[in-house]
Design a protein around this motif. Structure first.
Motif, mmCIF file in Angstrom:
data_model
loop_
_atom_site.group_PDB
_atom_site.id
_atom_site.type_symbol
_atom_site.label_atom_id
_atom_site.label_comp_id
_atom_site.label_asym_id
_atom_site.label_seq_id
_atom_site.Cartn_x
_atom_site.Cartn_y
_atom_site.Cartn_z
ATOM 1 N N ARG A 1 -13.105 -7.545 3.886
ATOM 2 C CA ARG A 1 -11.848 -6.884 3.545
ATOM 3 C C ARG A 1 -11.684 -5.579 4.327
ATOM 4 O O ARG A 1 -10.597 -5.267 4.833
ATOM 5 N N SER A 2 -12.764 -4.807 4.449
ATOM 6 C CA SER A 2 -12.680 -3.542 5.171
ATOM 7 C C SER A 2 -12.431 -3.764 6.657
ATOM 8 O O SER A 2 -11.702 -2.999 7.297
ATOM 9 N N ARG B 1 -8.251 -3.682 11.064
ATOM 10 C CA ARG B 1 -7.724 -4.707 11.987
ATOM 11 C C ARG B 1 -8.833 -5.331 12.843
ATOM 12 O O ARG B 1 -8.602 -5.747 13.979
ATOM 13 N N TRP C 1 -5.603 3.667 10.826
ATOM 14 C CA TRP C 1 -4.809 2.722 11.636
ATOM 15 C C TRP C 1 -3.322 3.056 11.537
ATOM 16 O O TRP C 1 -2.607 3.048 12.548
ATOM 17 N N GLN C 2 -2.852 3.331 10.341
ATOM 18 C CA GLN C 2 -1.436 3.690 10.164
ATOM 19 C C GLN C 2 -1.079 4.968 10.924
ATOM 20 O O GLN C 2 0.051 5.110 11.410
ATOM 21 N N GLY D 1 -12.925 0.906 4.244
ATOM 22 C CA GLY D 1 -11.712 0.119 4.467
ATOM 23 C C GLY D 1 -10.454 0.880 4.118
ATOM 24 O O GLY D 1 -9.466 0.874 4.859
ATOM 25 N N ARG D 2 -10.492 1.572 2.976
ATOM 26 C CA ARG D 2 -9.310 2.336 2.539
ATOM 27 C C ARG D 2 -8.951 3.415 3.550
ATOM 28 O O ARG D 2 -7.787 3.538 3.960
ATOM 29 N N GLU E 1 -10.696 -6.168 7.818
ATOM 30 C CA GLU E 1 -9.254 -6.461 7.876
ATOM 31 C C GLU E 1 -8.449 -5.159 7.891
ATOM 32 O O GLU E 1 -7.453 -5.047 8.620
ATOM 33 N N GLN E 2 -8.866 -4.200 7.089
ATOM 34 C CA GLN E 2 -8.105 -2.958 6.971
ATOM 35 C C GLN E 2 -8.146 -2.124 8.249
ATOM 36 O O GLN E 2 -7.236 -1.334 8.502
ATOM 37 N N ARG F 1 0.838 -1.202 0.000
ATOM 38 C CA ARG F 1 0.000 0.000 0.000
ATOM 39 C C ARG F 1 0.872 1.250 0.000
ATOM 40 O O ARG F 1 1.993 1.261 0.511
ATOM 41 N N ASP G 1 -7.809 2.036 6.956
ATOM 42 C CA ASP G 1 -6.412 1.603 6.961
ATOM 43 C C ASP G 1 -5.485 2.776 7.220
ATOM 44 O O ASP G 1 -4.502 2.672 7.963
#
Length: 460
Positions: free
Chosen positions: A203-204, A209, A165-166, A158-159, A206-207, A38, A162
Motif C-alpha cells: 500500500r505504501s 507511485r 508526491w502531491q 505511505g501517508r 502505491e502511495q 484523501r 503520498d
C-alpha cells in the motif's frame, strides 16, 4: 445490401411475448458509495530553488533551531542520494522518546505527541512552508520507527510519501521509497510471511507511485494465499492488485486478475461479488476496445465484452434491475454493430426500445431508437431511418426533451435534403429553428439550412 432490417411496431403496439419474459417491477438500483478521497493539501512552490546544474538537491534544510536539533541538514539528505545513510534511518536521541517500560497510558501519550507533530506539519504545509513541514514529518517517521516498530513506520511512510508526491517533492519521494526498500529487504531476509507488514508495504509503495514494487508484493501474497488455501487473503490481494493495474491503465493484466476473482466468487457461490467482477470486466474490456488500434485484437476484445455483458444481462433480469439491463442491452447491440453484424444489432436495439417503452424508461427508449436510426442510415436504408426518427420524435415529445427533439428534426431534415426533397427538409428545419430559438442555441445553423432548402426548392 439487402434490406436486413425489420421495422419495429409503432408506439401504440405491444409486445406481450417479450413482456412475459421479463417480470420487471421498479428497478432496484444499488447505489455505489463515493470513493473516500484523501484530504487535499495546499500546494507549495519550492523545488525550483534546489536545482543546480541538473542535479536536484533535497528540499530539506537546517531549520536553525526551529526544531531544536531535529532538523535534517542538506548535507545529510544529499548524502542519502549517494547510497549513504538515509536520514530516515538515523538513530538520533529525541526528548519525545519514552523512557522505561511503555505502559498503555504512556503509549497513548506518545501517540498523541505524534499526532501533534503531524498537525504542525500540515499547518506548515498550508502556509507554504514545505521544508519545515517535511522536517517535522521526518522527525515523526524516526520516532515511529524507534518506538512503535516497523508496521507503524511503513504506514506513516505511505501517508507522508503520498503528500510528497502531491507536492512534487522528488527528493523526498526518493528518500521515502529508499526506506521502504530497506524494510522490504529486511522482511525478505527474515523469510517473513507477515501479511500485515507485506500488505502495508504494498500500500505504501502505491502511495509513492511505486506500482511495480507494489505489484511484486501482491504477487507474493497471492501465491501465499493459494498455497495456504486462504481464500480471504487471496481475494483481498487480487482485489488490491486489480485496482493497481487499473490505476496503471494495464487493462490486459487487470482483466486476468478480475477473471480470477470471478472464478473465486463462483466457487464460493457469491453471486453479489460475481456481478461486481463481471461489471469490472465489462468496464475493462470497453476501455481496452477504446484504446486498441489493431482491428484483429479489437474484434477479440469486443467478443469478450459481449460474452461478459450477456452474463450480466441474465443477472440483471433475475434481479429486476431494468435500468442496468437496458444500458447493457444497448451496449451489446453497439458491439454487434462494430463487428458488422447489422441484423443482430438491429434486433438488440429493437428489443431494448420495446422493453424501455413498456417500462416507461423513456430516455433509454429514445437512445435505442437513435442508435437504430443511425444503423439504418449507415446501411443507406433511409426510408426506414426516417420512420424510426419519427418514432423518436414521439418519445421526445412525451418526455419534453426539447434539445433531443431539435437534433432529431435536424437529422430528418438532412436526410430529406440529401434526397432532394427540399420541401420536406424545409419543414423539419423550420421545426428545428423554433426549438433552437427557444433554447437560444444553434439558431444560425438552422437558419442557414432553411435558406439552403429554400434556394434549392426554388431552383427545382
Amino acid at each position: 445490401m439487402s434490406k436486413f432490417l425489420h421495422l419495429i411496431p409503432t408506439l401504440a403496439g405491444s409486445k406481450a411475448e417479450l413482456r412475459s419474459q421479463f417480470r420487471f417491477s421498479e428497478p432496484k438500483i444499488t447505489e455505489r458509495k463515493p470513493m473516500n478521497l484523501r484530504k487535499s493539501y495546499s500546494k507549495t512552490f519550492l523545488l525550483s530553488s534546489f536545482f543546480l546544474l541538473g542535479s536536484l538537491v533535497t528540499p530539506l534544510e537546517w531549520m536553525g533551531g526551529r526544531e531544536s536539533g531535529w532538523g535534517i541538514p542538506d548535507a545529510i539528505a544529499q548524502d542519502s542520494q549517494d547510497n549513504s545513510a538515509n536520514p530516515l534511518e538515523i538513530n538520533e536521541s529525541d526528548p519525545l522518546i519514552p523512557t522505561g517500560f511503555l505502559t498503555p497510558l504512556r503509549l497513548n501519550s506518545f501517540e498523541e505527541e505524534l499526532e501533534r507533530l503531524n498537525a504542525r506539519a500540515i499547518a506548515e504545509l498550508a502556509e507554504e512552508n514545505g521544508n519545515a513541514a517535511f522536517v517535522i514529518w521526518y522527525r515523526e517517521l524516526r520516532l515511529r520507527r524507534q518506538v512503535l516498530g516497523r508496521l507503524e513506520e511503513v504506514k506513516a511512510l505511505g501517508r507522508i510519501g503520498d503528500i510528497a508526491w502531491q507536492e512534487s517533492r522528488t527528493a523526498d519521494i526518493k528518500l521515502i521509497t529508499k526506506r521502504l526498500e530497506t524494510i522490504q529487504s529486511e522482511v525478505e531476509a527474515e523469510g517473513s510471511n507477515d501479511l500485515a507488514i507485506l500488505s502495508a508495504l504494498a500500500r505504501s509503495y502505491e502511495q509513492v507511485r511505486g506500482f511495480k514494487q507494489a505489484a511484486q508484493i501482491y504477487d507474493f501474497i497471492v501465491a501465499y494465499g493459494r498455497a495456504e488455501n486462504d481464500i480471504r487473503t487471496l481475494e483481498s490481494a487480487l482485489k488490491a492488485q486489480g485496482e493497481l493495474y487499473l490505476i496503471w491503465f494495464d487493462y490486459p493484466s487487470a482483466a486476468l486478475i478480475y477473471e480470477q476473482l470471478l472464478a473465486l466468487a463462483r466457487q464460493q457461490f457469491d453471486d453479489f461479488s460475481a456481478v461486481e467482477y463481471l461489471e469490472q470486466l465489462a468496464y475493462i474490456y470497453d476501455r481496452s476496445i477504446d484504446s486498441e488500434d489493431r482491428e484483429n485484437v479489437k474484434a477479440v476484445l469486443i467478443e469478450k465484452a459481449i460474452e461478459v455483458k450477456r452474463q450480466l444481462l441474465a443477472s440483471y433480469a433475475k434481479k429486476e434491475e431494468i435500468a442496468k439491463y437496458l444500458a447493457t442491452k444497448i451496449s451489446i447491440a453497439e458491439h454487434d454493430e462494430a463487428l458488422d453484424r447489422p441484423e443482430v444489432a438491429s434486433q438488440g436495439y429493437q428489443e431494448a426500445f420495446e422493453l424501455a417503452w413498456q417500462e416507461k424508461q423513456f430516455e433509454r427508449a429514445s437512445e435505442a431508437l437513435q442508435k437504430l436510426g443511425e444503423l439504418y442510415q449507415k446501411y443507406d436504408q433511409l426510408d426506414y431511418a426516417i420512420q424510426i426518427y419519427e418514432e423518436q420524435v414521439k418519445v421526445q415529445t412525451i418526455t419534453g426533451d426539447r434539445y433531443g427533439l431539435m437534433n432529431t428534426y435536424d437529422r430528418i431534415g438532412l436526410i430529406y435534403f440529401d434526397r432532394e426533397n427540399y420541401a420536406k427538409a424545409l419543414d423539419f428545419f423550420q421545426s428545428g429553428l423554433e426549438l433552437a430559438t427557444f433554447l437560444d442555441y444553434r439558431e444560425a445553423y438552422f437558419q442557414t439550412q432553411i435558406d439552403r432548402s429554400l434556394q434549392q426548392n426554388e431552383a427545382s
